[in-house]
Design an enzyme around this catalytic site. Structure first.
Site, PDB file in Angstrom:
ATOM      1  N   HIS A 119      -2.870  85.199  28.409  1.00 28.73           N
ATOM      2  CA  HIS A 119      -3.848  86.182  28.873  1.00 28.73           C
ATOM      3  C   HIS A 119      -4.670  85.668  30.059  1.00 28.73           C
ATOM      4  CE1 HIS A 119      -5.748  89.935  28.725  1.00 28.73           C
ATOM      5  NE2 HIS A 119      -6.006  90.032  27.430  1.00 28.73           N
ATOM      6  N   ARG A 120      -4.567  84.393  30.373  1.00 29.56           N
ATOM      7  CA  ARG A 120      -5.228  83.890  31.578  1.00 29.56           C
ATOM      8  C   ARG A 120      -4.498  84.382  32.829  1.00 29.56           C
ATOM      9  NH1 ARG A 120      -4.869  77.564  30.555  1.00 29.56           N
ATOM     10  NH2 ARG A 120      -2.717  78.289  30.234  1.00 29.56           N
TER      11      ARG A 120
END
Length: 441
Positions: free
Chosen positions: A414-415
């Site tokens: 999700h980064r």
């Protein structure tokens, strides 16, 4: 005579240690340059190390089953090179010593290098364990390394058997598990013992508990999964897709002449769809570089295929997979899997992966929450194909039909990828499997 020590080299990127599986020579053997002398197990594969010197084995400095750090000497070899009279460094390059140094210390890439003239036969290999003389009956003369798979070699090692003393019955002279167990029963005076009853003797445990050393592939996998799970914020999304039209296309393509020798599987079509979907979501083919505070987006897609092997889980990858057609991709996946199961995956295939597919469907599993390989942004889990009642909608309305359905699960970092990007990647992959003709658009 000069005694030279050969230290365990780094046979792969970042290797720190390896286990000595089998010595192919023993003390007193004569060895030649590039002769395989030991089989080691790294965190990624089984590797035979070639000898950098010619001479006589003076001492084995590591035991079979021992884990050795990179850089530690594992064998001493007495060479015939004269000792420099002036006490200078043996690696010096004086005019008189240049030729000798080039011959005795070749710069080898492990597993490769200069080969001897083919007319010269490699000396017979033996395993240590019969070094001391004994009045007992010795096995027949050893004429080469016995043929056996890695699991069979490990079984022989656990039972203390010399594979040279095992009579092979497998095709092509291969030692099978049954051959090893039969030889073990014979050595213990119980040749009439049914083979099936010997399986419990492989790892006898007094109290019922078993303590298994953490090493090799298991150690590497554990470290990688912990690093990934506690570094990259995982998000996993799921979709169920009707792949009946893809399977119909598979049957039709399989009848074509150019695919006669190609083993087409649903996994090849899933991989093709995933690679197409990545073109629209290139963020999936990226890496988070914490030190540089950058996101590295790769041009090439090196597609990893998780493979369950007797040694544990490994993830070799197909370099430049985005450039392969369906036949090439299917062949590459098949070759990769068979090589992985044999324990002969090359180090190059284990490095620089960018995305991964794990096929849990082969175990009859519908879905899961896969953990990212460290340094990758996406991993796709493929479930088993099931015949399922499915609502089909067309111009005539809705009806229920039995259809071929599977589930896909996508975990992403999700980064690097937002929810919209991850959802788009998964939805595009599913759409191409539902309607394979979309790939033409």
């Amino acid at each position: 005579m000069i005694v030279k020590q050969f230290a365990l080299p780094d046979v792969g990127e970042g290797l720190t240690e390896a286990e000595i599986i089998t010595w192919l020579v023993k003390q007193g053997d004569q060895v030649t340059v590039n002769q395989a002398i030991v089989e080691i197990e790294t965190a990624k594969s089984l590797v035979e190390l070639p000898c950098p010197y010619a001479g006589e084995v003076s001492e084995l400095l590591a035991e079979q089953g021992e884990t050795v750090d990179v850089g530690r000497p594992i064998i001493s070899i007495a060479t015939s090179s004269p000792e420099p009279a002036d006490g200078s460094d043996r690696s010096g390059t004086s005019p008189e010593s240049t030729a000798t140094a080039d011959e005795e210390d070749p710069k080898l890439l492990v597993g490769y290098g200069a080969r001897e003239i083919q007319s010269k036969r490699r000396r017979s290999r033996t395993v240590p364990g019969e070094v001391q003389e004994s009045s007992a009956v010795q096995p027949p003369p050893e004429t080469g390394r016995p043929k056996a798979s890695p699991p069979v070699r490990k079984l022989a090692k656990d039972l203390g058997l010399n594979l040279h003393a095992v009579e092979p019955t497998g095709r092509g002279g291969i030692c099978t598990r049954e051959d090893v167990l039969r030889a073990h029963a014979s050595d213990n005076g119980s040749s009439d013992t049914p083979i099936g009853t010997l399986k419990a003797q492989v790892n006898p445990v007094a109290g019922g508990d078993i303590r298994i050393p953490i090493k090799g592939v298991r150690k590497h996998t554990a470290a990688a999964m912990v690093q990934s799970a506690f570094t990259a914020p995982h998000v996993t999304e799921f979709v169920t897709v009707d792949i009946s039209r893809t399977l119909a296309l598979k049957s039709e393509i399989g009848r074509r002449r150019e695919f006669a020798d190609v083993k087409l599987t649903p996994l090849a079509f899933v991989a093709g769809a995933f690679l197409k979907a990545i073109q629209r979501t290139p963020e999936a083919n990226s890496k988070w570089d914490e030190a540089a505070q950058e996101i590295i987006q790769y041009r090439e897609v090196n597609l990893g295929i998780a493979a369950a092997t007797p040694r544990g889980l490994i993830v070799p990858n197909i370099k430049g997979a985005q450039c392969l057609g369906l036949a090439e991709l299917a062949t590459a996946i098949g070759d990769l899997a068979s090589t992985a199961r044999s324990g002969k995956t090359e180090q190059a295939a284990m490095t620089n992966g960018t995305v991964t597919i794990t096929n849990i469907g082969v175990f009859g599993i519908d879905t899961g929450t896969p953990i990212l390989n460290p340094g990758e942004a996406a991993i796709l889990a493929v479930g088993t194909v099931r015949r399922t009642p499915w609502v089909v909608e067309d111009e005539q309305g809705e009806r229920i039909e039995p259809r071929s359905v599977l589930q896909l699960a996508l975990s992403f970092d999700h980064r690097i990828m937002d929810g919209q990007q991850g959802s788009q990647l998964l939805a595009d992959t599913a759409a191409l499997l539902r309607e394979p003709g979309l790939a033409l658009l």
